[in-house]
Design a protein around this motif. Sequence first.
Motif, PDB file in Angstrom:
ATOM      1  N   TYR A  46     101.232  17.930  59.659  1.00 54.66           N
ATOM      2  CA  TYR A  46     102.248  17.352  58.294  1.00 54.66           C
ATOM      3  C   TYR A  46     103.591  16.796  58.418  1.00 54.66           C
ATOM      4  N   ARG A  47     104.299  16.520  56.955  1.00 51.18           N
ATOM      5  CA  ARG A  47     105.557  16.099  57.111  1.00 51.18           C
ATOM      6  C   ARG A  47     105.789  17.117  55.594  1.00 51.18           C
ATOM      7  N   MET A  48     107.167  17.568  56.193  1.00 53.26           N
ATOM      8  CA  MET A  48     108.145  18.042  54.769  1.00 53.26           C
ATOM      9  C   MET A  48     108.315  17.431  53.959  1.00 53.26           C
ATOM     10  N   ILE A  49     108.012  18.009  52.440  1.00 51.94           N
ATOM     11  CA  ILE A  49     108.604  17.121  51.432  1.00 51.94           C
ATOM     12  C   ILE A  49     110.435  17.643  51.328  1.00 51.94           C
ATOM     13  N   ASP A  50     110.436  16.783  51.048  1.00 52.58           N
ATOM     14  CA  ASP A  50     112.643  15.763  50.984  1.00 52.58           C
ATOM     15  C   ASP A  50     112.842  16.404  49.603  1.00 52.58           C
ATOM     16  N   THR A  51     113.303  17.948  49.258  1.00 50.98           N
ATOM     17  CA  THR A  51     113.422  18.229  48.162  1.00 50.98           C
ATOM     18  C   THR A  51     114.218  17.469  47.279  1.00 50.98           C
ATOM     19  N   LYS A  52     115.501  16.491  48.221  1.00 51.77           N
ATOM     20  CA  LYS A  52     117.011  16.729  47.588  1.00 51.77           C
ATOM     21  C   LYS A  52     116.231  15.062  47.154  1.00 51.77           C
ATOM     22  N   GLU A  53     115.227  14.444  47.769  1.00 53.72           N
ATOM     23  CA  GLU A  53     114.713  12.731  47.375  1.00 53.72           C
ATOM     24  C   GLU A  53     113.847  12.533  46.414  1.00 53.72           C
ATOM     25  N   SER A  54     112.937  14.376  46.326  1.00 58.63           N
ATOM     26  CA  SER A  54     111.802  14.257  45.384  1.00 58.63           C
ATOM     27  C   SER A  54     112.250  14.470  44.113  1.00 58.63           C
ATOM     28  N   ILE A 171     107.949   8.171  58.163  1.00 60.15           N
ATOM     29  CA  ILE A 171     108.219   8.974  56.897  1.00 60.15           C
ATOM     30  C   ILE A 171     107.221   8.510  55.478  1.00 60.15           C
ATOM     31  N   VAL A 172     107.225   9.645  54.261  1.00 60.30           N
ATOM     32  CA  VAL A 172     105.942   9.093  53.376  1.00 60.30           C
ATOM     33  C   VAL A 172     106.643   9.282  52.328  1.00 60.30           C
ATOM     34  N   ARG A 173     106.685   8.008  51.531  1.00 57.01           N
ATOM     35  CA  ARG A 173     106.655   7.942  49.996  1.00 57.01           C
ATOM     36  C   ARG A 173     105.432   7.792  49.528  1.00 57.01           C
ATOM     37  N   ALA A 174     105.859   8.454  48.319  1.00 60.73           N
ATOM     38  CA  ALA A 174     104.790   7.834  47.437  1.00 60.73           C
ATOM     39  C   ALA A 174     105.426   8.682  45.580  1.00 60.73           C
ATOM     40  N   ASN A 175     104.534   7.436  45.284  1.00 62.29           N
ATOM     41  CA  ASN A 175     104.749   7.440  43.925  1.00 62.29           C
ATOM     42  C   ASN A 175     103.399   7.894  42.273  1.00 62.29           C
ATOM     43  N   GLY A 176     103.311   8.165  41.391  1.00 61.61           N
ATOM     44  CA  GLY A 176     102.223   8.327  40.811  1.00 61.61           C
ATOM     45  C   GLY A 176     102.801   8.372  39.020  1.00 61.61           C
ATOM     46  N   LYS A 177     101.546   9.221  38.562  1.00 60.29           N
ATOM     47  CA  LYS A 177     101.518   9.104  36.796  1.00 60.29           C
ATOM     48  C   LYS A 177     100.765  10.371  36.970  1.00 60.29           C
ATOM     49  N   HIS A 210     105.886  11.623  36.105  1.00 61.20           N
ATOM     50  CA  HIS A 210     106.648  10.758  36.604  1.00 61.20           C
ATOM     51  C   HIS A 210     106.689  11.413  38.231  1.00 61.20           C
ATOM     52  N   MET A 211     106.323  11.282  39.293  1.00 59.66           N
ATOM     53  CA  MET A 211     106.412  11.717  40.222  1.00 59.66           C
ATOM     54  C   MET A 211     106.679   9.852  41.333  1.00 59.66           C
ATOM     55  N   LYS A 212     108.160  10.315  41.999  1.00 60.22           N
ATOM     56  CA  LYS A 212     108.711  10.512  43.381  1.00 60.22           C
ATOM     57  C   LYS A 212     108.863  11.445  43.942  1.00 60.22           C
ATOM     58  N   ILE A 213     107.831  11.870  45.474  1.00 54.74           N
ATOM     59  CA  ILE A 213     107.493  12.137  46.678  1.00 54.74           C
ATOM     60  C   ILE A 213     108.028  11.519  47.679  1.00 54.74           C
ATOM     61  N   VAL A 214     109.466  12.103  48.726  1.00 51.20           N
ATOM     62  CA  VAL A 214     109.210  11.260  49.742  1.00 51.20           C
ATOM     63  C   VAL A 214     109.068  12.738  50.906  1.00 51.20           C
ATOM     64  N   ALA A 215     108.367  12.389  51.921  1.00 56.46           N
ATOM     65  CA  ALA A 215     107.984  13.430  53.380  1.00 56.46           C
ATOM     66  C   ALA A 215     108.271  12.604  54.767  1.00 56.46           C
ATOM     67  N   LYS A 216     109.069  13.829  55.625  1.00 58.18           N
ATOM     68  CA  LYS A 216     109.809  13.921  56.611  1.00 58.18           C
ATOM     69  C   LYS A 216     109.376  14.317  57.686  1.00 58.18           C
ATOM     70  N   LYS A 217     109.328  13.971  58.805  1.00 60.16           N
ATOM     71  CA  LYS A 217     108.437  15.453  59.795  1.00 60.16           C
ATOM     72  C   LYS A 217     110.311  16.306  59.844  1.00 60.16           C
TER      73      LYS A 217
END
Length: 217
Positions: A46-54, A171-177, A210-217
């Motif tokens: 699992y990678r935790m969502i970075d709430t400051k960057e998402s 690092i996981v970076r995801a963008n969606g609509k 529009h979603m900008k999601i960043v997740a890290k270890k």
Amino acid sequence: MNNKLSITYLILMSAPLFFGCGPVKEENKNNASASSIALHVGNDKYRMIDTKESVLTWEGFMVYDFEEEHKGYVYLSKGELMIEKDQLVGGAVEIDMNTIEYGDKENKNTPIKHLKSPDYFDVEKFPFSTFSITKVEYAVRGNIKVTGNLTIKGVTNPVTFPAKIEVKDGIVRANGKLVIDRTKWGIRYRSGKFYDNLADQTVSDEIEIHMKIVAKK
């Protein structure tokens, strides 16, 4: 309050937010007034969502005034993405509906209070929205189709939406609509489906997220 601005309902939705749309029945209502996301902290999958960057960005409009768009933001309170062999296979996010804000911060006549009221998201009673991934389909070049359950105001619907994802250096970076029909979550304020003779005061049922999601270890 300017009713033309009251369309800014999200998300939000937002959001729970990683994500689509589907039919709803009133009996699907569940109490979502409290946090319902349990994180797998310490699990390497699992990678935790970075709430400051998402962030989730919402857009809404009036039915008869498409040129007058209204935009804003709503933020994630926590979440996680499950990664196996550098591919997204699951996860869940929680959206803090109290963080809904209007894009034009200089505009003092924003509809934020109205959005938080029972007419829209009833934030006092339902402070969180959530999204839980149930299926991920991969295409090419990081393009995916995400399916999951979106809960807003205690109503849960299945949704599906396109996204693009990159997993690099942990690092996981995801963008969606995602485009949802707000009425399927019981948000019927000035909807042309349920009220007659609204004319130019009709609020669009669709919310674009529009979603900008960043997740890290």
